[in-house]
Design a protein around this motif. Structure first.
Motif, PDB file in Angstrom:
ATOM      1  N   GLU A  10       0.817  -1.216   0.000  1.00 44.53           N
ATOM      2  CA  GLU A  10       0.000   0.000   0.000  1.00 44.53           C
ATOM      3  C   GLU A  10       0.850   1.265   0.000  1.00 44.53           C
ATOM      4  O   GLU A  10       0.508   2.245  -0.664  1.00 44.53           O
ATOM      5  N   GLU A  11       1.973   1.267   0.724  1.00 42.96           N
ATOM      6  CA  GLU A  11       2.818   2.450   0.772  1.00 42.96           C
ATOM      7  C   GLU A  11       3.405   2.769  -0.607  1.00 42.96           C
ATOM      8  O   GLU A  11       3.380   3.920  -1.044  1.00 42.96           O
ATOM      9  N   ALA A  12       3.908   1.753  -1.294  1.00 46.64           N
ATOM     10  CA  ALA A  12       4.478   1.963  -2.633  1.00 46.64           C
ATOM     11  C   ALA A  12       3.400   2.429  -3.599  1.00 46.64           C
ATOM     12  O   ALA A  12       3.621   3.360  -4.391  1.00 46.64           O
ATOM     13  N   ARG A  13       2.234   1.813  -3.557  1.00 47.75           N
ATOM     14  CA  ARG A  13       1.132   2.201  -4.440  1.00 47.75           C
ATOM     15  C   ARG A  13       0.706   3.650  -4.166  1.00 47.75           C
ATOM     16  O   ARG A  13       0.422   4.412  -5.085  1.00 47.75           O
ATOM     17  N   LYS A  14       0.675   4.050  -2.907  1.00 45.57           N
ATOM     18  CA  LYS A  14       0.302   5.414  -2.531  1.00 45.57           C
ATOM     19  C   LYS A  14       1.324   6.418  -3.073  1.00 45.57           C
ATOM     20  O   LYS A  14       0.950   7.464  -3.615  1.00 45.57           O
ATOM     21  N   LEU A  15       2.608   6.108  -2.949  1.00 47.62           N
ATOM     22  CA  LEU A  15       3.655   6.997  -3.449  1.00 47.62           C
ATOM     23  C   LEU A  15       3.568   7.164  -4.972  1.00 47.62           C
ATOM     24  O   LEU A  15       3.764   8.264  -5.493  1.00 47.62           O
ATOM     25  N   ILE A  16       3.256   6.087  -5.677  1.00 43.84           N
ATOM     26  CA  ILE A  16       3.114   6.166  -7.134  1.00 43.84           C
ATOM     27  C   ILE A  16       1.846   6.931  -7.497  1.00 43.84           C
ATOM     28  O   ILE A  16       1.843   7.735  -8.436  1.00 43.84           O
ATOM     29  N   ALA A  17       0.776   6.733  -6.737  1.00 43.47           N
ATOM     30  CA  ALA A  17      -0.457   7.488  -6.971  1.00 43.47           C
ATOM     31  C   ALA A  17      -0.221   8.983  -6.777  1.00 43.47           C
ATOM     32  O   ALA A  17      -0.788   9.819  -7.501  1.00 43.47           O
ATOM     33  N   GLU A  18       0.643   9.350  -5.834  1.00 43.03           N
ATOM     34  CA  GLU A  18       0.960  10.762  -5.603  1.00 43.03           C
ATOM     35  C   GLU A  18       1.720  11.388  -6.772  1.00 43.03           C
ATOM     36  O   GLU A  18       1.773  12.607  -6.889  1.00 43.03           O
ATOM     37  N   LEU A  19       2.279  10.553  -7.631  1.00 43.49           N
ATOM     38  CA  LEU A  19       2.955  11.035  -8.840  1.00 43.49           C
ATOM     39  C   LEU A  19       1.954  11.270  -9.974  1.00 43.49           C
ATOM     40  O   LEU A  19       2.336  11.733 -11.040  1.00 43.49           O
ATOM     41  N   GLY A  20       0.679  10.920  -9.741  1.00 44.47           N
ATOM     42  CA  GLY A  20      -0.366  11.143 -10.733  1.00 44.47           C
ATOM     43  C   GLY A  20      -1.023   9.893 -11.275  1.00 44.47           C
ATOM     44  O   GLY A  20      -1.927   9.968 -12.104  1.00 44.47           O
ATOM     45  N   SER A  21      -0.604   8.716 -10.820  1.00 49.55           N
ATOM     46  CA  SER A  21      -1.164   7.465 -11.337  1.00 49.55           C
ATOM     47  C   SER A  21      -2.556   7.188 -10.765  1.00 49.55           C
ATOM     48  O   SER A  21      -2.798   7.370  -9.577  1.00 49.55           O
ATOM     49  N   THR A  22      -3.446   6.729 -11.634  1.00 51.86           N
ATOM     50  CA  THR A  22      -4.758   6.261 -11.185  1.00 51.86           C
ATOM     51  C   THR A  22      -4.877   4.746 -11.314  1.00 51.86           C
ATOM     52  O   THR A  22      -5.718   4.137 -10.677  1.00 51.86           O
ATOM     53  N   LYS A  50      -0.339  18.138  -9.300  1.00 50.20           N
ATOM     54  CA  LYS A  50      -1.563  18.457  -8.551  1.00 50.20           C
ATOM     55  C   LYS A  50      -2.785  17.742  -9.109  1.00 50.20           C
ATOM     56  O   LYS A  50      -3.842  17.741  -8.492  1.00 50.20           O
ATOM     57  N   THR A  51      -2.657  17.153 -10.303  1.00 49.81           N
ATOM     58  CA  THR A  51      -3.763  16.453 -10.926  1.00 49.81           C
ATOM     59  C   THR A  51      -3.326  15.033 -11.280  1.00 49.81           C
ATOM     60  O   THR A  51      -2.175  14.661 -11.071  1.00 49.81           O
ATOM     61  N   LYS A  52      -4.235  14.284 -11.812  1.00 51.56           N
ATOM     62  CA  LYS A  52      -3.911  12.937 -12.265  1.00 51.56           C
ATOM     63  C   LYS A  52      -3.308  13.003 -13.663  1.00 51.56           C
ATOM     64  O   LYS A  52      -3.706  13.817 -14.484  1.00 51.56           O
ATOM     65  N   SER A  53      -2.352  12.150 -13.927  1.00 48.69           N
ATOM     66  CA  SER A  53      -1.676  12.134 -15.217  1.00 48.69           C
ATOM     67  C   SER A  53      -2.586  11.545 -16.302  1.00 48.69           C
ATOM     68  O   SER A  53      -3.198  10.505 -16.092  1.00 48.69           O
ATOM     69  N   ASP A  91       0.569  -7.624 -15.189  1.00 46.95           N
ATOM     70  CA  ASP A  91      -0.109  -6.614 -15.997  1.00 46.95           C
ATOM     71  C   ASP A  91       0.924  -5.743 -16.700  1.00 46.95           C
ATOM     72  O   ASP A  91       1.969  -5.433 -16.129  1.00 46.95           O
ATOM     73  N   ASN A  92       0.615  -5.336 -17.937  1.00 45.63           N
ATOM     74  CA  ASN A  92       1.439  -4.360 -18.645  1.00 45.63           C
ATOM     75  C   ASN A  92       0.995  -2.975 -18.194  1.00 45.63           C
ATOM     76  O   ASN A  92      -0.200  -2.701 -18.105  1.00 45.63           O
ATOM     77  N   TRP A  93       1.959  -2.095 -17.921  1.00 43.67           N
ATOM     78  CA  TRP A  93       1.625  -0.753 -17.440  1.00 43.67           C
ATOM     79  C   TRP A  93       2.711   0.215 -17.835  1.00 43.67           C
ATOM     80  O   TRP A  93       3.893  -0.062 -17.654  1.00 43.67           O
ATOM     81  N   VAL A  94       2.326   1.351 -18.398  1.00 48.65           N
ATOM     82  CA  VAL A  94       3.236   2.455 -18.680  1.00 48.65           C
ATOM     83  C   VAL A  94       2.624   3.715 -18.093  1.00 48.65           C
ATOM     84  O   VAL A  94       1.399   3.875 -18.073  1.00 48.65           O
ATOM     85  N   PHE A  95       3.499   4.597 -17.608  1.00 44.90           N
ATOM     86  CA  PHE A  95       3.027   5.762 -16.883  1.00 44.90           C
ATOM     87  C   PHE A  95       4.033   6.901 -17.002  1.00 44.90           C
ATOM     88  O   PHE A  95       5.236   6.685 -16.970  1.00 44.90           O
TER      89      PHE A  95
END
Length: 107
Positions: A68-80, A100-103, A89-93
């Motif tokens: 959860e901590e890693a996912r939260k830190l990545i979400a703070e970078l704009g990931s949904t 301040k917004t979602k990427s 899963d394949n994922w690019v970001f």
């Protein structure tokens, strides 16, 4: 920024950091989320400076060791999508530290 030729990509989550003002590459790393530990990824994410563009892509499995901590830190970078990332899963970001917004650059 990253390639097999440069030998700076690997299994898990591949990350490239770019200076948001100059476009200069700052760092590249990969974190094995199958056989490795999530702690180095968390430490790395916490060290990213505001204004840095963050590019991420998975190869093989990028989710098994994510907590959860890693996912939260990545979400703070704009990931949904990071909250739903699953086994192989394949994922690019493309996001940024201090965003301040979602990427809109995620698939």
């Amino acid at each position: 920024l990253m390639s097999g030729v440069k030998n700076n990509v690997g299994r898990g989550i591949n990350v490239a950091l770019v200076n948001g003002k100059t476009g200069e590459p700052l760092d590249t790393k990969f974190f094995d989320m199958w056989g490795g530990d999530v702690a180095p990824l968390i430490e790395f994410l916490k060290s990213i400076q505001d204004g840095t563009i963050v590019l991420m892509a998975t190869y093989d499995d990028g989710a098994t060791k994510l907590n959860e901590e890693a996912r939260k830190l990545i979400a703070e970078l704009g990931s949904t999508s990071i909250t739903n990332l699953g086994f192989r899963d394949n994922w690019v970001f493309c996001g940024g530290k201090g965003i301040k917004t979602k990427s809109p650059f995620e698939q």
